[in-house]
Design an enzyme around this catalytic site. Structure first.
Site, PDB file in Angstrom:
ATOM      1  CG  ASP A  84      -1.509  -1.220   1.641  1.00 41.91           C
ATOM      2  OD1 ASP A  84      -1.526  -2.152   0.841  1.00 41.91           O
ATOM      3  OD2 ASP A  84      -2.002  -1.286   2.779  1.00 41.91           O
ATOM      4  CG  ASP A 140      -5.495   0.011   6.839  1.00 46.68           C
ATOM      5  OD1 ASP A 140      -4.371  -0.212   7.342  1.00 46.68           O
ATOM      6  OD2 ASP A 140      -6.132  -0.857   6.215  1.00 46.68           O
ATOM      7  CG  PHE A 162      -0.302  -3.283   9.431  1.00 44.86           C
ATOM      8  CD1 PHE A 162       0.928  -3.910   9.304  1.00 44.86           C
ATOM      9  CD2 PHE A 162      -1.424  -4.093   9.542  1.00 44.86           C
ATOM     10  CE1 PHE A 162       1.028  -5.298   9.275  1.00 44.86           C
ATOM     11  CE2 PHE A 162      -1.340  -5.475   9.519  1.00 44.86           C
ATOM     12  CZ  PHE A 162      -0.113  -6.078   9.382  1.00 44.86           C
ATOM     13  CB  SER A 163      -1.830   1.157   5.560  1.00 42.69           C
ATOM     14  OG  SER A 163      -1.128   0.401   4.602  1.00 42.69           O
TER      15      SER A 163
HETATM   16  N1  DQQ Z   1      -2.027  -3.707   3.978  1.00 46.55           N
HETATM   17  C1  DQQ Z   1      -3.455  -3.841   4.030  1.00 46.55           C
HETATM   18  C2  DQQ Z   1      -3.813  -2.901   5.123  1.00 46.55           C
HETATM   19  C3  DQQ Z   1      -2.728  -3.056   6.115  1.00 46.55           C
HETATM   20  C4  DQQ Z   1      -1.518  -3.254   5.230  1.00 46.55           C
HETATM   21  C5  DQQ Z   1      -4.120  -3.573   2.722  1.00 46.55           C
HETATM   22  C6  DQQ Z   1      -0.525  -4.262   5.765  1.00 46.55           C
HETATM   23  O1  DQQ Z   1      -5.088  -3.158   5.691  1.00 46.55           O
HETATM   24  O2  DQQ Z   1      -2.586  -1.930   6.950  1.00 46.55           O
HETATM   25  O3  DQQ Z   1      -3.389  -4.067   1.640  1.00 46.55           O
HETATM   26  O4  DQQ Z   1       0.541  -4.407   4.888  1.00 46.55           O
END
Ligand code: DQQ
Length: 500
Positions: A54, A188, A114-115
């Protein structure tokens, strides 16, 4: 998760190659092999090697574009998420920077950063992102059949104007989901500012109920109060260990005003769903009026930001569609889409086209004409091309094909009168709104084909059988019609993509 979330495979691969000196430098494959891989994109942003997913925290700061992204610095498979960083002055040419954020041992992001997003608060660029860590079962929020992790929302502030150094707050700013909710995930964050303070939407959902975006409010980004769901899905009866496969978990939401309407997107079931609608700024509720799929291909978890000239730019992760063993062996996996400018049409429909900056990659064009029974066909010296086909509605069906050694390996068929699009094994309807940009624009880059249809629909394909020098493009029309074609070779953005 929508991404290959296979931590066990990653750890096994890491253990198997632990003896390799290349791996100890974070390389699982010789950089020379990576640099000369014809399937590796040459003008889409990707890290020098290893895994990208992401886009995270895009921001324009002190005259430069910054893009962060989910990076596994150890191998070309998902795992051990860090935030990679690249800087650009034009959103096309990039310089790779050192890793911006890494998991903190013993911290709330010990298992991964994470994102998340970037905002400027009190003059300081600030990340809000999801940290993951191992935790007792009653604290776990992420269960996808492989992993069991606790997700919390965390903050980090920039320590320099190049955004190279970031200081994390030790304690999460949102440590738990709302009381009483058995969430399918909690991650996220996408923040925005309103007159009365900061708001953040967090991707979530509940089993049997569907995905959701949970809304919180704060005055200082540090203390947050839960309000209510900003948006919720509906149960669809699907069953899977991974709630991202059933639509019960919405990842990577993004919410903002766009051309006087409000816009939301989220990622689930390997798709990105956009909607436009109304936002009640008193009650902080969103009502979607129109929705669709943002890209019908290998495209996921996008994120937007605003340029200094006011354009809303979307970055998305172009994922691999080949088996994991193949991309792990290639030493690279994933790349960023081209920057796409988002606008909304008069009836609330999403419109999207590549940012004008991309035009600077064009070399000298080749032009051609297509008549019924007389296709345009030419050999591609390099797998770096832009094809432009203006269309009017008197044409029946338009077909673009890629052929290797004379055999078709990919095709896009737009049935303008019949309102359908077929792109190899994907089909989708073409609603009868006027096309804001009456043309097809295709970007071929190694194994990536990003196609824009009418300035509104998009489909991103991965084709691993293309061969430089032995690939032909063909444009044909069926039924009555005549179209012109223009084809540009596009420059690579660096000689080997290892530094830029
Ligand atoms: N990738 C997901 C997200 C998460 C991240 C979506 C983890 O939900 O935060 O591709 O690599």
């Amino acid at each position: 998760m929508g991404s290959p979330f296979d931590r066990r495979t990653f750890l096994a691969a890491l253990a198997a190659s632990a003896a390799s000196s290349a791996l100890s430098r974070g390389l699982s494959v010789d950089p020379a092999d990576i640099a000369h891989d014809p399937l590796r994109p040459a003008y889409h942003l990707l890290p020098p090697h290893n895994w990208m997913n992401d886009p995270n925290g895009p921001i324009w700061w002190k005259g430069k574009y910054h893009l962060f992204y989910q990076l596994n610095p150890h191998a070309a498979v998902w795992g051990d998420m860090h935030w990679g960083h690249a800087i650009s002055s034009d959103m096309v040419h990039w310089h790779h920077e050192p890793i911006a954020m890494a998991p903190t041992p013993g911290g709330a992001d010990s298992e991964g950063c994470f994102s998340g997003s970037a905002v400027v608060y009190n003059g300081v660029p600030t990340f809000i992102y999801t940290g993951v860590q191992n935790a007792p079962p009653d604290k776990v929020t992420l269960r996808d059949g492989h992993d069991k992790l606790r997700e919390t929302q965390m903050l980090a502030t920039a320590e320099d104007d190049d955004l190279l150094h970031w200081k994390k707050l030790d304690a999460p700013v949102i440590p738990t989901p709302p009381p009483g909710m058995q969430v399918t995930g909690f991650r996220d964050p996408c923040p925005w500012k309103e007159a009365d303070g900061w708001y953040v939407g967090i991707g979530s959902g509940e089993r049997g109920k569907g995905g959701s975006v949970l809304l919180y409010r704060s005055s200082d980004l540090r203390r947050w109060e839960y309000l209510h769901p900003l948006a919720t899905g509906i149960p669809n009866g699907m069953q899977s260990a991974n709630p991202c496969d059933t639509g019960e978990m919405w990842e990577c939401p993004d919410f903002f005003a766009l051309d006087k309407v409000y816009y939301l997107h989220y990622s689930t079931e390997n798709k990105v769903i956009w909607s436009t609608g109304d936002y009640d700024a008193q009650a902080h509720t969103y009502t979607a009026r129109r929705q669709g799929i943002l890209d019908h291909g290998a495209y996921y978890a996008p994120k937007t930001f605003v340029t200094p000239d006011g354009r809303r730019i979307l970055w998305g992760w172009i994922r691999e569609t080949r088996p994991e063993a193949e991309y792990a062996a290639a030493g690279w996996a994933g790349c960023m889409s081209l920057p796409r400018v988002l606008t909304v049409g008069a009836q609330g429909q999403l419109e999207m086209h590549p940012a004008a900056e991309v035009l600077k990659l064009r070399g000298s064009s080749q032009k051609g004409s297509v008549l019924t029974g007389k296709p345009f066909r030419t050999k591609l010296a390099e797998l770096r091309q832009e094809l432009y086909v203006p269309v009017d509605f008197s044409v029946g069906t338009l077909m673009v094909r890629l052929l290797v050694g004379g055999t078709e390996v990919w095709q896009l068929t737009v049935n303008v009168r019949g309102d359908t699009v077929h792109c190899s094994d994907v089909s989708f309807p073409l609603p009868r709104f006027p096309w804001p940009r009456p043309a097809l624009r295709l970007f071929i880059d190694g194994s990536v084909i990003e196609s824009f249809i009418g300035g509104r629909d998009a489909v991103t394909s991965r084709v691993y059988t293309l061969k430089p020098g032995d690939t032909e493009v063909e444009v044909s029309v069926a039924g009555k019609g005549h179209v012109d074609v223009e084809l540009w070779p596009l420059q690579a953005i660096s000689p080997d993509r290892l530094a830029t």
